[in-house]
Design an enzyme around this catalytic site. Sequence first.
Site, mmCIF file in Angstrom:
data_model
loop_
_atom_site.group_PDB
_atom_site.id
_atom_site.type_symbol
_atom_site.label_atom_id
_atom_site.label_comp_id
_atom_site.label_asym_id
_atom_site.label_seq_id
_atom_site.Cartn_x
_atom_site.Cartn_y
_atom_site.Cartn_z
ATOM 1 N N HIS A 234 0.802 -1.230 0.000
ATOM 2 C CA HIS A 234 0.000 0.000 0.000
ATOM 3 C C HIS A 234 0.837 1.284 0.000
ATOM 4 C CE1 HIS A 234 -3.229 -2.718 0.680
ATOM 5 N NE2 HIS A 234 -3.129 -2.798 1.988
ATOM 6 N N LYS A 320 0.190 -0.780 13.878
ATOM 7 C CA LYS A 320 -1.054 -1.131 14.584
ATOM 8 C C LYS A 320 -1.000 -0.555 16.005
ATOM 9 C CE LYS A 320 -2.342 -3.916 11.203
ATOM 10 N NZ LYS A 320 -3.097 -3.298 10.111
HETATM 11 C C1 BG6 Z 1 -5.018 -4.389 4.628
HETATM 12 C C2 BG6 Z 1 -4.029 -4.820 5.646
HETATM 13 O O1 BG6 Z 1 -4.539 -4.685 3.347
HETATM 14 O O2 BG6 Z 1 -5.252 -3.002 4.735
HETATM 15 C C3 BG6 Z 1 -4.533 -4.454 7.034
HETATM 16 O O3 BG6 Z 1 -3.812 -6.226 5.574
HETATM 17 C C4 BG6 Z 1 -4.893 -2.985 7.111
HETATM 18 O O4 BG6 Z 1 -3.535 -4.783 7.999
HETATM 19 C C5 BG6 Z 1 -5.829 -2.622 5.967
HETATM 20 O O5 BG6 Z 1 -5.501 -2.714 8.343
HETATM 21 C C6 BG6 Z 1 -6.161 -1.143 5.905
HETATM 22 O O6 BG6 Z 1 -7.128 -0.939 4.915
HETATM 23 P P1 BG6 Z 1 -8.197 0.209 4.953
HETATM 24 O O7 BG6 Z 1 -9.072 -0.031 3.783
HETATM 25 O O8 BG6 Z 1 -8.880 0.129 6.263
HETATM 26 O O9 BG6 Z 1 -7.427 1.501 4.810
#
Ligand code: BG6
Length: 467
Positions: A234, A320
């Site tokens: 991400h 986290k």
């Molecule tokens: C996921 C991760 O891909 O994205 C998670 O595995 C994370 O650990 C999540 O919390 C966050 O996604 P969003 O859509 O809540 O921003």
Amino acid sequence: SQLPPHVIVLFGATGDLARRKLFPGLLHLQNAGLLPEEFRVIGSGRHSPGTDDEFRRQIHDALQDDEDISGWDDFAPRLSFTVSSAEDGKDLAEAVGAAEEELGEGARRLVYLSVPPTAMLGMVTMLGETGIAERSRLVMEKPFGTDLESAKELNAGLKEVYREQDIFRIDHFLGKESVQNILALRFANGLLEPIWNRQNIRYVQIDVPESIGIEGRASFMESTGTFRDMISTHLFQILGFVALEPPVQITPAQLHEEKEKVFRSVRALDPSRVVFGQYDGYRDEDGVADDSDVETFVAIETYVDNWRWFGVPFYLRTGKSMGATRRTVTIGFAEPAMEMFPDGGGLTGPPSELVLELSDDPTAELDVRAKVPGPDMKIGRGRMCLDLHDSFPDAEPLEAYERLLLDVMKGDPTLFTSTKEVERLWELCDPVLADPPPVQTYEKGSWGPQAALDLPGERGWRVPEDQ
Ligand code: BG6
């Protein structure tokens, strides 16, 4: 919807992602009239959730928190479950064939692999051998492999079975309206691009703190860790959108090419500028080893070594059990050429910043210095704000997974990750994974270990205002 009928095969259908995002997403798409008129969803996995009716009930239960389950009666009969494994996909192939017959000529297949990276290759081979792969597009969940070597092996295996244009590696951050808005802001305006470079930008921060802990995902966290889960995927994808050169056009090929070029320009990570953290209490969580060294927090400093960005630090941070949940990109601009207001006008603090909140309520704000009304030429900090919801109150935003599922059915790979990108990102990340920095403990609800707070030097991290 003009889409052809679809048989959707979902591996990991009883998993967390399917419950939280995929089934709700499919239901919403159906209710919005965006799915093909005719579709079937065949859940699959090693363990049977019971009869089809029991499977449907489990999904229905998972959807209970959802505000819109109005189309359930139409949705439910299209769901079924067939047990399969990498070793045995015979029953599944039959179920797919039968569903296709019901749907008639021209039906397409969409195979969604929401399974751990170590299970991917075996599944893909099975899809090839059973013929399920025929006429199908493949959707894969990250991480795509666990390092460069395993990613290459997986990609080689994929190539045996699927053409590149039929492989859709999901990075759901790219499905977020707010992330696509980065491209709109940059390229639909003539205003920003001329200053979007090292002459005018001093730093970039990409900050994704999360207040949630591991939420029952201990085995995922223990085997994946935050660096693989968030940074190599991400956060680097966001960096890609922020840093890429203007593509000739916003077409999949051009966009992927520019993103690959950025990733190729990212400097090898300096281990002394990478901080791993683990929140206090992580080792006591159910399913976590007593002596686990898995990181639940990462902060890095990195550089994009090309003419546009040379020397501009990019800070990436995520973890986290932190102080707040945010997805924020901050672009820090240069100071004015000279100080000209009497006594500096009381001008202190950060320079002008463009702050993009990549939340479900996306905003972009330009924090600038401005005159404080009153008898003196006093300078303060003001805010110019774009709120996508306020600007377009009638628009109907799609949740990230909904948007991406739809793109797969349309065969549009623009917002997905290419083979080359994946391999380059692992190349960047491998040295850190091979020799990770020591994991430092941080308090729950904090902003990570001290070493991470110190990483951007005096300027620090831009901390959300409600902190
Ligand atoms: C996921 C991760 O891909 O994205 C998670 O595995 C994370 O650990 C999540 O919390 C966050 O996604 P969003 O859509 O809540 O921003």
